[in-house]
Design an enzyme around this catalytic site. Structure first.
Site, PDB file in Angstrom:
ATOM      1  N   LYS A 195       0.833  -1.204   0.000  1.00 47.47           N
ATOM      2  CA  LYS A 195       0.000   0.000   0.000  1.00 47.47           C
ATOM      3  C   LYS A 195       0.873   1.262   0.000  1.00 47.47           C
ATOM      4  O   LYS A 195       2.086   1.187   0.220  1.00 47.47           O
ATOM      5  CB  LYS A 195      -0.934  -0.050   1.219  1.00 47.47           C
ATOM      6  N   TYR A 218     -12.248  -2.789  -3.357  1.00 44.72           N
ATOM      7  CA  TYR A 218     -12.782  -2.858  -1.996  1.00 44.72           C
ATOM      8  C   TYR A 218     -14.314  -2.888  -1.969  1.00 44.72           C
ATOM      9  O   TYR A 218     -14.921  -2.504  -0.973  1.00 44.72           O
ATOM     10  CB  TYR A 218     -12.256  -1.688  -1.173  1.00 44.72           C
ATOM     11  N   ASN A 220      -2.068  -0.133   7.008  1.00 46.02           N
ATOM     12  CA  ASN A 220      -1.449  -1.378   7.474  1.00 46.02           C
ATOM     13  C   ASN A 220      -0.577  -2.053   6.418  1.00 46.02           C
ATOM     14  O   ASN A 220      -0.430  -3.263   6.392  1.00 46.02           O
ATOM     15  CB  ASN A 220      -2.519  -2.323   8.038  1.00 46.02           C
ATOM     16  N   HIS A 267      -1.783  -5.517   1.379  1.00 56.63           N
ATOM     17  CA  HIS A 267      -3.023  -6.239   1.100  1.00 56.63           C
ATOM     18  C   HIS A 267      -2.669  -7.594   0.511  1.00 56.63           C
ATOM     19  O   HIS A 267      -1.737  -7.705  -0.277  1.00 56.63           O
ATOM     20  CB  HIS A 267      -3.867  -5.471   0.067  1.00 56.63           C
ATOM     21  N   GLU A 323      -9.378 -10.295  -7.886  1.00 52.89           N
ATOM     22  CA  GLU A 323      -8.388  -9.216  -7.786  1.00 52.89           C
ATOM     23  C   GLU A 323      -7.322  -9.342  -8.878  1.00 52.89           C
ATOM     24  O   GLU A 323      -6.868  -8.335  -9.428  1.00 52.89           O
ATOM     25  CB  GLU A 323      -7.758  -9.236  -6.388  1.00 52.89           C
TER      26      GLU A 323
HETATM   27  P1  DAT Z   1      -7.527  -7.283   5.331  1.00 50.48           P
HETATM   28  O1  DAT Z   1      -6.783  -6.153   4.662  1.00 50.48           O
HETATM   29  O2  DAT Z   1      -6.740  -7.883   6.453  1.00 50.48           O
HETATM   30  O3  DAT Z   1      -8.049  -8.319   4.359  1.00 50.48           O
HETATM   31  P2  DAT Z   1     -10.262  -6.310   5.538  1.00 50.48           P
HETATM   32  O4  DAT Z   1     -10.523  -6.919   4.199  1.00 50.48           O
HETATM   33  O5  DAT Z   1     -11.218  -6.619   6.646  1.00 50.48           O
HETATM   34  O6  DAT Z   1      -8.793  -6.627   6.058  1.00 50.48           O
HETATM   35  O7  DAT Z   1     -10.257  -4.725   5.398  1.00 50.48           O
HETATM   36  C1  DAT Z   1      -9.646  -4.124   4.275  1.00 50.48           C
HETATM   37  C2  DAT Z   1      -8.890  -2.899   4.727  1.00 50.48           C
HETATM   38  O8  DAT Z   1      -9.792  -1.948   5.259  1.00 50.48           O
HETATM   39  C3  DAT Z   1      -7.883  -3.154   5.844  1.00 50.48           C
HETATM   40  O9  DAT Z   1      -6.655  -3.629   5.371  1.00 50.48           O
HETATM   41  C4  DAT Z   1      -7.773  -1.803   6.467  1.00 50.48           C
HETATM   42  C5  DAT Z   1      -9.169  -1.233   6.325  1.00 50.48           C
HETATM   43  N1  DAT Z   1      -9.942  -1.448   7.551  1.00 50.48           N
HETATM   44  C6  DAT Z   1     -10.471  -2.623   7.994  1.00 50.48           C
HETATM   45  N2  DAT Z   1     -11.117  -2.457   9.148  1.00 50.48           N
HETATM   46  C7  DAT Z   1     -10.987  -1.137   9.454  1.00 50.48           C
HETATM   47  C8  DAT Z   1     -11.434  -0.311  10.540  1.00 50.48           C
HETATM   48  N3  DAT Z   1     -12.146  -0.828  11.539  1.00 50.48           N
HETATM   49  N4  DAT Z   1     -11.112   1.005  10.514  1.00 50.48           N
HETATM   50  C9  DAT Z   1     -10.392   1.535   9.492  1.00 50.48           C
HETATM   51  N5  DAT Z   1      -9.939   0.823   8.447  1.00 50.48           N
HETATM   52  C10 DAT Z   1     -10.238  -0.484   8.433  1.00 50.48           C
HETATM   53 MG    MG Z   2      -9.523  -8.171   2.922  1.00 47.43          MG
END
Ligand code: DAT
Ligand code: MG
Length: 135
Positions: free
Chosen positions: A10, A50, A113, A116, A127
């Site tokens: 990212k 997303y 974070n 991805h 994807e």
């Molecule tokens: P991952 O990236 O581990 O697959 P995810 O698909 O649940 O996680 O979420 C996608 C992204 O969205 C994640 O990398 C960071 C953001 N995200 C997830 N939960 C969040 C939250 N509670 N507040 C802010 N950003 C969040």
């Molecule tokens: Mg995810």
């Protein structure tokens, strides 16, 4: 069986100079880089990527962040690649991520974070088709 996953370093990971470190971890694990490119993600592509989070309160922030600067996209091959990469990434919230994982070593903020990775076969296929139609 060999699997292919989609990985994105990212904007925060690229800006922090972690591209080489992350690619190195992937290669040293024995996974193979099948595709690699650096680009700034278009808003359209970010929203499609997303789409599962469209109704979440953080969706706007998420799209803003992922389009805020260059990312590095990888197609990664190897036995169990999808699961292996999820384990190497660590938990979504870096505060819950184990040391030794990318997020556990380099991040603190759930919104920023670093990395991805596809979370299953279906999302990997979706994807990869979105970001690597050339492969
Ligand atoms: P991952 O990236 O581990 O697959 P995810 O698909 O649940 O996680 O979420 C996608 C992204 O969205 C994640 O990398 C960071 C953001 N995200 C997830 N939960 C969040 C939250 N509670 N507040 C802010 N950003 C969040
Ligand atoms: Mg995810």
């Amino acid at each position: 069986m060999s699997d292919r996953s989609f990985v994105m370093i990212k904007p925060d990971g690229v800006a922090a100079g972690l591209t080489g470190e992350i690619i190195s971890r992937i290669e040293r694990r024995g996974l193979v880089i099948a595709g690699l490119k650096k680009l700034t993600v278009a808003r359209d592509a970010a929203e499609t990527h997303y789409a599962e989070h469209r109704e979440k309160p953080f969706f706007g922030e998420l799209v803003e962040f992922i389009t805020s600067g260059p990312v590095v996209m990888l197609a990664v091959d190897g036995h169990g690649a999808i699961g292996a990469l999820r384990t190497m990434m660590g938990a979504t919230n870096p505060l819950d991520a184990e040391p030794g994982t990318v997020r556990g070593d380099f991040a603190l903020d759930v919104g920023q974070n670093i990395i991805h990775g596809s979370d299953g076969e279906e999302s990997a296929a979706r994807e990869l088709a979105l970001h690597f139609p050339e492969l």
